[in-house]
Each structure stands twice: as C-alpha cells, then as structure tokens.
Design a protein around this motif. Structure first.
Motif, PDB file in Angstrom:
ATOM      1  N   ILE A 167       3.754  -2.312  12.196  1.00  0.00           N
ATOM      2  CA  ILE A 167       2.300  -2.191  12.390  1.00  0.00           C
ATOM      3  C   ILE A 167       1.826  -0.822  11.896  1.00  0.00           C
ATOM      4  O   ILE A 167       0.790  -0.708  11.232  1.00  0.00           O
ATOM      5  CB  ILE A 167       1.949  -2.421  13.870  1.00  0.00           C
ATOM      6  CG1 ILE A 167       2.147  -3.910  14.163  1.00  0.00           C
ATOM      7  CG2 ILE A 167       0.531  -1.966  14.191  1.00  0.00           C
ATOM      8  CD1 ILE A 167       1.664  -4.401  15.477  1.00  0.00           C
ATOM      9  N   TRP A 168       2.618   0.220  12.151  1.00  0.00           N
ATOM     10  CA  TRP A 168       2.251   1.553  11.637  1.00  0.00           C
ATOM     11  C   TRP A 168       2.201   1.548  10.116  1.00  0.00           C
ATOM     12  O   TRP A 168       1.305   2.132   9.520  1.00  0.00           O
ATOM     13  CB  TRP A 168       3.262   2.601  12.144  1.00  0.00           C
ATOM     14  CG  TRP A 168       3.098   2.962  13.593  1.00  0.00           C
ATOM     15  CD1 TRP A 168       2.243   2.355  14.493  1.00  0.00           C
ATOM     16  CD2 TRP A 168       3.763   3.975  14.328  1.00  0.00           C
ATOM     17  NE1 TRP A 168       2.358   2.955  15.714  1.00  0.00           N
ATOM     18  CE2 TRP A 168       3.285   3.955  15.643  1.00  0.00           C
ATOM     19  CE3 TRP A 168       4.729   4.934  13.991  1.00  0.00           C
ATOM     20  CZ2 TRP A 168       3.727   4.828  16.630  1.00  0.00           C
ATOM     21  CZ3 TRP A 168       5.178   5.803  14.968  1.00  0.00           C
ATOM     22  CH2 TRP A 168       4.676   5.756  16.275  1.00  0.00           C
ATOM     23  N   LEU A 169       3.137   0.837   9.508  1.00  0.00           N
ATOM     24  CA  LEU A 169       3.184   0.757   8.036  1.00  0.00           C
ATOM     25  C   LEU A 169       1.912   0.076   7.518  1.00  0.00           C
ATOM     26  O   LEU A 169       1.297   0.528   6.552  1.00  0.00           O
ATOM     27  CB  LEU A 169       4.416  -0.061   7.638  1.00  0.00           C
ATOM     28  CG  LEU A 169       5.085   0.309   6.324  1.00  0.00           C
ATOM     29  CD1 LEU A 169       5.487   1.786   6.340  1.00  0.00           C
ATOM     30  CD2 LEU A 169       6.305  -0.582   6.093  1.00  0.00           C
ATOM     31  N   ILE A 170       1.497  -0.991   8.203  1.00  0.00           N
ATOM     32  CA  ILE A 170       0.273  -1.707   7.800  1.00  0.00           C
ATOM     33  C   ILE A 170      -0.924  -0.752   7.942  1.00  0.00           C
ATOM     34  O   ILE A 170      -1.758  -0.640   7.040  1.00  0.00           O
ATOM     35  CB  ILE A 170       0.089  -2.969   8.658  1.00  0.00           C
ATOM     36  CG1 ILE A 170       1.209  -3.972   8.376  1.00  0.00           C
ATOM     37  CG2 ILE A 170      -1.282  -3.593   8.429  1.00  0.00           C
ATOM     38  CD1 ILE A 170       1.294  -5.125   9.362  1.00  0.00           C
ATOM     39  N   VAL A 171      -0.974  -0.005   9.071  1.00  0.00           N
ATOM     40  CA  VAL A 171      -2.092   0.925   9.293  1.00  0.00           C
ATOM     41  C   VAL A 171      -2.111   2.003   8.202  1.00  0.00           C
ATOM     42  O   VAL A 171      -3.166   2.322   7.646  1.00  0.00           O
ATOM     43  CB  VAL A 171      -1.988   1.572  10.688  1.00  0.00           C
ATOM     44  CG1 VAL A 171      -3.004   2.700  10.858  1.00  0.00           C
ATOM     45  CG2 VAL A 171      -2.184   0.524  11.773  1.00  0.00           C
ATOM     46  N   ILE A 172      -0.932   2.534   7.866  1.00  0.00           N
ATOM     47  CA  ILE A 172      -0.854   3.568   6.824  1.00  0.00           C
ATOM     48  C   ILE A 172      -1.341   2.999   5.489  1.00  0.00           C
ATOM     49  O   ILE A 172      -2.054   3.655   4.728  1.00  0.00           O
ATOM     50  CB  ILE A 172       0.598   4.091   6.702  1.00  0.00           C
ATOM     51  CG1 ILE A 172       0.993   4.893   7.947  1.00  0.00           C
ATOM     52  CG2 ILE A 172       0.798   4.922   5.452  1.00  0.00           C
ATOM     53  CD1 ILE A 172       0.333   6.265   8.042  1.00  0.00           C
ATOM     54  N   ASN A 173      -0.998   1.757   5.192  1.00  0.00           N
ATOM     55  CA  ASN A 173      -1.459   1.132   3.952  1.00  0.00           C
ATOM     56  C   ASN A 173      -2.976   0.948   3.942  1.00  0.00           C
ATOM     57  O   ASN A 173      -3.630   1.214   2.933  1.00  0.00           O
ATOM     58  CB  ASN A 173      -0.760  -0.218   3.758  1.00  0.00           C
ATOM     59  CG  ASN A 173       0.609  -0.024   3.127  1.00  0.00           C
ATOM     60  OD1 ASN A 173       0.700   0.261   1.949  1.00  0.00           O
ATOM     61  ND2 ASN A 173       1.635  -0.097   3.938  1.00  0.00           N
TER      62      ASN A 173
END
Ligand code: HEM
Length: 366
Positions: A252-258
């Motif tokens: 989820i953090w990766l999605i937010v960073i993207n």
C-alpha cells in the motif's frame, strides 16, 4: 565454498554482537509471534500507516528544501524560484513536498473518521484519540505555516485572511494574531515566525505526539470491532504480522508513493507571483482545501446574529464544534448505552456531510 562460510559466520558474528548487547533475538521472536486479527485487513486500518509514511516523506523532502530555502522577505520567493528552476530536481522535491502535504492531511482525515466509526477511541484508547487529535491540529498547522513560505501573492493574502479569523477569537484573539504575525500586519516578521513554526516547533511537537500515539497502539493493540468481539474464539482468525501484514502495508505504501510521484511529476506545484504587501488582494483568495469549509461558512454568516458579530459567532461555533470533536471519548462514555452507537454514527455522518458540502461550495464559489 570457503568465502560463503566466512560471510555467514561474519553475519552471525555481527548478529550475536548486537544480540548480546540489545537482545535483538527477543525483538525478532516478538515480531515473528506478532499476529494481527483478520479484521485488520480492511483498508481502513492502513490509513494511520499511510499518514506515517507521508510524514516521513515530508521530513526527508523538507530537509532537502532547507538546503536552499531562505526564510526572509527579500529572499524567500527568489530561493523557491531558484529551487524550482536551477537546482537539479529541485522542482520535483518541492512538488513532492507540496503534494505529500495535501495527501497526508487527507490520510489523517480518513484515518480519524475510520477510527471514529470503528469506535477505536473507546476505553482503553482514549489517550490514543487525544494524541491523534493533537496530530490532526499539527498536520493542519504544518499546512497553514508551510503555505506562506514561498512568499507568493496567493499565500500572502490567504495568510492575512486566516490570521484575521484567528484575531476574532474572543479575549485571546488579538494576542494570538500578534503572536502569529509578529506584529499587527503580515510582514517579513510573519514569514520568519511561520518558518520557525514549520521547521522547528511543529516538528518537535509532532514527533512527541506521534511517539505517544504509536506507543499506546503498540501497548494496547488495535481495538476489536463489535461484530468481531461477538465471534466465538475458534472463529477469531489472525494473520502473522511478518511477513503477511507487513508486506501488505508495504504494498500500500508503494501504491501511495506511486500516486505521489505521478501527481508531483504531471502536476508540478506552481509558484505564482511574488507577494507585494502594498498590492490589493487578487480575486478568489481562499485558504487550503482543508480550511475551506470553515472559510466558506464564515462567508455566509450575516453581519450580526442576535447581538454577536457574524464572524465571531462563526469562530465560536467552530471552537465549540472542534472541542466537542476532540473530546468524543468523554461524551460518548456518558451517553446512555442504548443510544451510544446511534449517536456516534449520526454525529459522524453529519460532520462529514457538513465538511463536504461547504468544501465543495468553497471551490465553486471562490
Ligand atoms: C499523522 C497523524 C497520524 C498518524 C501517523 C497515526 C498513526 C496511527 C497508526 C499507525 C495506527 C494503527 C493502525 C491504524 O489504525 O491505522 C493508529 C491508530 C489509531 N489512531 Fe492514529 N494516527 C494519526 C492521526 C490520528 C488522528 C487525527 C486521530 C483521531 C483524532 C487518531 C486516532 C487513532 C486511534 C483512536 C487509533 C486506535 C485505533 C484502534 O485501536 O482501532 N490518529 N494511528
């Protein structure tokens, strides 16, 4: 063959060196055993973590901006212009900082309303709520103080409007206004103050409340929703924190960073024109979106309500409303058992509809 064994034993040596001194195997065992109740898989339980991630992004990108930013009236705008045009990737770091600030406030709001409707503020988590509320106020204060730092026209006049409203607070208003502005008007003194608040006072307070907030959560774990509590023990499924939940949180953090990267690259943050204290306020001055619902309601209030000046009435209304929201655990506990859940839901739905309507009106009308 020789080399692999030597590397392993080296890693083993390092591990046992630390373990001997800091008992890391205890932490590793705790983490391995740590499980998360299955109900935590729902998206609502990730927003606290998302807010945390975005705060870290703010700290890192903020420190990078500090390398070039100058917090004085004659150099602030120029230094931001220099960052955006001359410093390699300066425009991107500034854009990330600005977008992440907005996403963080959004994540904090979603997190707050999700723990509110999940009643995660009830005993024994009252202090988690109170420290959380302090984090909300500080997140909005970060936004308000950061908004002025580029010293551009929009921010200058929005700060004037915002501090004017603070000046309406009964008894302490004038003092608060002078404290914020560093004088009667928005000047270079206000900029230095807001800079000090933004990079020193607010981060210090924020870290203290965040530490307490996370400590309370670690100590108490996450509140079990009503329907989960009613389940027989045998049906209460859990998942391991490592790796299952941790990997989900990371995904989820990766999605937010993207999402943040896409916003920062394709919608780079504008700079606008330099503030001029002698110029007249341009059309359509409005505060950041998370203050808009308050700003818009104040605009609709008549000059006087009974014998009270309209703006003062509005400030009192928000003061009392904010206070009642801050002490939800206190009045919820004293609500008759049969009505508690209903009242929490009605109040929560009313607050969300109120904020949405006046925010949308604020965008349409300004
Ligand atoms: C930057 C601000 C904040 C950060 C980083 C943060 C972080 C977290 C994290 C990581 C959790 C555990 C997992 C989760 O439920 O998401 C949590 C739980 C909680 N937070 Fe926050 N939070 C913030 C703001 C707030 C605010 C504004 C409130 C309320 C006014 C709040 C109230 C709570 C409560 C009551 C819990 C416990 C929920 C439960 O046990 O079910 N937090 N927070």
């Amino acid at each position: 063959m020789e080399n692999k064994n030597e590397k392993k034993s080296l890693r083993g040596k390092i591990y046992s060196w630390f373990d001997e001194r800091y008992n890391i195997s205890g932490i590793m065992d705790f983490a391995k055993k740590k499980s998360v109740p299955k109900f935590r898989e729902t998206i609502w339980y990730y927003f606290g973590g998302i807010a945390l991630l975005l705060f870290v992004v703010q700290v890192v990108s903020g420190i990078l901006l500090l390398m070039y930013y100058k917090g004085t009236e004659d150099l602030a705008f120029e230094s931001v212009h220099f960052i955006s045009t001359k410093v390699s990737f300066g425009w991107l770091i500034r854009s990330v900082h600005s977008w992440s600030a907005n996403l963080m406030v959004l994540a904090v709001f979603i997190h707050m309303f999700s723990v509110y409707f999940l009643k995660g503020f009830r005993k024994p988590r009252e202090l988690t709520w109170y420290t959380g509320f302090a984090l909300l106020v500080l997140s909005m204060a970060f936004g308000f103080s950061g908004y002025l730092l580029p010293w551009n026209e929009l921010a200058f006049f929005a700060t004037k409007v915002g501090t004017d409203i603070v000046g309406e607070v009964p008894i302490i208003g004038e003092g608060l206004l002078r404290l914020l502005r560093g004088g009667d008007d928005v000047t270079g003194a206000t900029l230095s103050r807001f800079f000090g608040f933004h990079v020193a006072i607010f981060p210090g307070l924020f870290v203290i409340f965040l530490f307490l907030h996370l400590l309370f959560i670690q100590r108490q774990g996450i509140a079990e929703p009503d329907d989960w509590q009613k389940l027989p023990e045998s049906e209460k499924k859990t998942i391991p924190f490592f790796p299952n939940f941790a990997y989900r949180e990371l995904l989820i953090w990766l999605i937010v960073i993207n999402i943040l990267a896409i916003l920062a690259v394709f919608f780079p943050w504008e700079l606008g024109t330099k503030a001029d204290a002698f110029a007249s306020a341009p059309e359509g001055i409005k505060p950041e979106w998370y203050f808009l619902f308050m700003f818009q309601l104040l605009k609709y209030l008549p000059a006087h309500i009974l014998f009270i000046p309209g703006e003062l009435f509005g400030v009192l209304l928000f003061g009392v409303g904010g206070l009642l929201w801050a002490v939800v655990p206190f009045w919820d506990k004293r609500t008759p058992e049969g009505f508690r859940n209903k009242i929490i839901t009605y109040v929560g739905v009313f607050v969300i509809i109120f904020i949405l309507i006046f925010t949308i009106l604020g965008f349409i009308m300004n």
